[in-house]
Structures are given as C-alpha cells and as structure tokens.
Design a protein around this motif. Structure first.
Motif, short mmCIF file in Angstrom:
data_model
loop_
_atom_site.label_atom_id
_atom_site.label_comp_id
_atom_site.label_asym_id
_atom_site.label_seq_id
_atom_site.Cartn_x
_atom_site.Cartn_y
_atom_site.Cartn_z
N UNK A 1 0.71 -1.30 -0.05
CA UNK A 1 0.09 -0.02 -0.08
C UNK A 1 0.61 1.29 -0.09
N UNK A 2 1.65 1.55 -0.91
CA UNK A 2 2.66 2.61 -1.11
C UNK A 2 1.88 3.90 -1.10
N UNK A 3 2.37 4.94 -0.33
CA UNK A 3 1.72 6.18 -0.44
C UNK A 3 2.46 7.02 -1.45
N UNK A 4 2.29 8.28 -1.76
CA UNK A 4 2.54 9.02 -2.86
C UNK A 4 4.27 8.96 -2.94
N UNK A 5 5.06 9.49 -1.83
CA UNK A 5 6.32 9.56 -1.68
C UNK A 5 7.07 8.07 -2.11
N UNK A 6 6.48 7.12 -1.53
CA UNK A 6 7.01 5.99 -1.80
C UNK A 6 6.90 5.45 -3.37
N UNK A 7 5.73 5.80 -3.95
CA UNK A 7 5.45 5.45 -5.23
C UNK A 7 6.40 6.21 -6.21
#
Length: 257
Positions: A208-214
């Motif tokens: 469930x990656x968040x925006x910064x991780x994506x």
C-alpha cells in the motif's frame, strides 16, 4: 557587510529554491525533463491524471494524512495546554515529544517494523504507518502551538475562574476560541508533514505505497519521467499554499487578545 549578507542570502535562496523552480518549469516542457526548453505543454499533467498507480498512491497519502492530522491535533493541543503548567517531569515530557524529530527516520522505521511486524505480528499495511507518522508530526504541532498561543491566554483563563467559571466552561468559552486559529495552523502543518513523509513508514506499508514511496519506486527503477515532474510541481505548490495558510493562522492566533 550588507552586500556580503545580501549575496549570501541570494545564494542560499537559489540553492534552496532553484530545484523547485526548475521542477515546475520543466513540468511544462514539451521536450520532457531534459533541457533545452522546447515549448509549453500540459501533456505531462494529462499523463499524470491518467496514471492510476500514482493517483491511487496520492489518495492513500491524503487518507493517511487526514487521520494523522486529527490524532496529532488532539494530542498536540492537549500536550501544549498541559505544558503551560508546572508539574514534575515537565521538561522530560517536552524532551520525549521532541525526540520524534531528532531520531533518524530510517532508524525509527527499522525499529517500528521490528516491533510491529516481528514482535507484535501485525501485517504490513498503510495504516500500520499511522503511529510512525504521528510520532513525526506531533513534535512540530506542539512547537507550533506553544509558539502561537496568545501571550495573555493564562490571564484570561485565570480571570474566568475568578469570576466563577468551572474548567470546562473556561476551556469552551475562553481558551478554545483564542487558540482555535493556532490549532488549525498546527493541523495544517501536521497534514503537510504526513502527506510528504516516506522514510518513517518505509518498511511498514507493504504494497500500500503512499505518494512519496510510489515516486521513489518509479524514480529508482527507471529514469524520472515527466509526469513525476508534474506531480512534484502540484505537490510543491499545494504544500507551499498549506504552509502559508498555517503560518498565517499561527500569527493571527498569537495576536488574539
């Protein structure tokens, strides 16, 4: 000396803001993210809006940031109000809160995954990063609140009690109206910090990656793409507006009588 200070200020400003300005400029470059500038286009923003992976990660970040903001605002307001009074361990109380800032993010991430995943057995998910985000945002909220409380808040609170108001009435009618702008400012700060945070929840979110991780995953797997520049531009402008609003609310709140 004045000229040296002016030159130093200009150099520091360029060092800080030149990358953000170039990010925004090349997000509109028809030739992509590499110079030279070949003309204005909105094509990369169109591609951003059609990228479901990035949009899903943005929605995850917003959802997580909203929950973090609510929790941080409640805990931060309570902590800041309590810190105004003398009690045993008062300084230690503040140091423990500020510890969330000075602890290295990656070290906190490793410790969190060891405790939550390995010891307690929780499955990795976006919401497992919630406590890690709160630990990061809470110190900033407390600092903002302490700096933004009106200087005569204690006097007004004491005057209300002298006139017979109980603690609940004093808080509802005197304290809360005066600190409301500062509380809102702290909430906006908390939302911005959580929305852009990646390091502390890096090992907790799983798929469930968040925006910064994506963004990190795309940029590390391949060369940065123009739609990432578009996303960075939107995020930069959005975060800057939020921080300006938060700063304005804190200044306004500190001037309330």
């Amino acid at each position: 000396m004045k000229r040296l200070l002016a030159a130093y200020f200009i150099l520091i400003s360029l060092y800080i803001y030149a990358p953000m300005i170039s990010l925004i400029v090349f997000s509109f470059n028809a030739g992509g993210i590499s110079p030279p500038y070949q003309g204005f286009t909105l094509a990369w923003y169109s591609e951003l809006l059609s990228n479901r992976g990035i949009l899903t990660s943005v929605m995850r970040s917003i959802q997580l940031a909203l929950v973090v903001t609510v929790i941080t605002t409640i805990l931060g307001t309570a902590a800041a109000l309590a810190y105004r009074y003398d009690f045993r361990g008062r300084k230690l109380f503040l140091y423990l809160i500020v510890l969330g800032i000075i602890t290295p993010g990656i070290a906190f991430s490793v410790g969190s995954t060891l405790l939550l995943n390995e010891v307690l057995g929780f499955s990795r998910s976006m919401w497992l990063a919630l406590p890690a985000h709160v630990v990061w945002t809470l110190p900033f909220a407390v600092i903002v609140l302490l700096a933004g409380f009106p200087p005569n808040l204690a006097q007004n609170e004491e005057a209300a009690r002298v006139m017979g108001a109980d603690r609940k009435t004093t808080f509802r009618e005197i304290v809360l109206p005066q600190i409301a702008p500062t509380v809102l400012g702290a909430a906006v700060f908390a939302f911005t910090l959580s929305y852009n945070e990646a390091e502390r929840g890096l090992l907790l979110v799983g798929r469930d990656r968040t925006m910064p991780m994506e963004v990190f995953s795309i940029a590390s797997a391949e060369r940065a793409t123009p739609e990432l520049f578009a996303l960075g531009s939107v995020t930069t402008v959005f975060s800057t507006i939020l921080l300006l609003v938060a700063g304005g609310l804190v200044v306004y709140g500190s001037r309330q009588s």
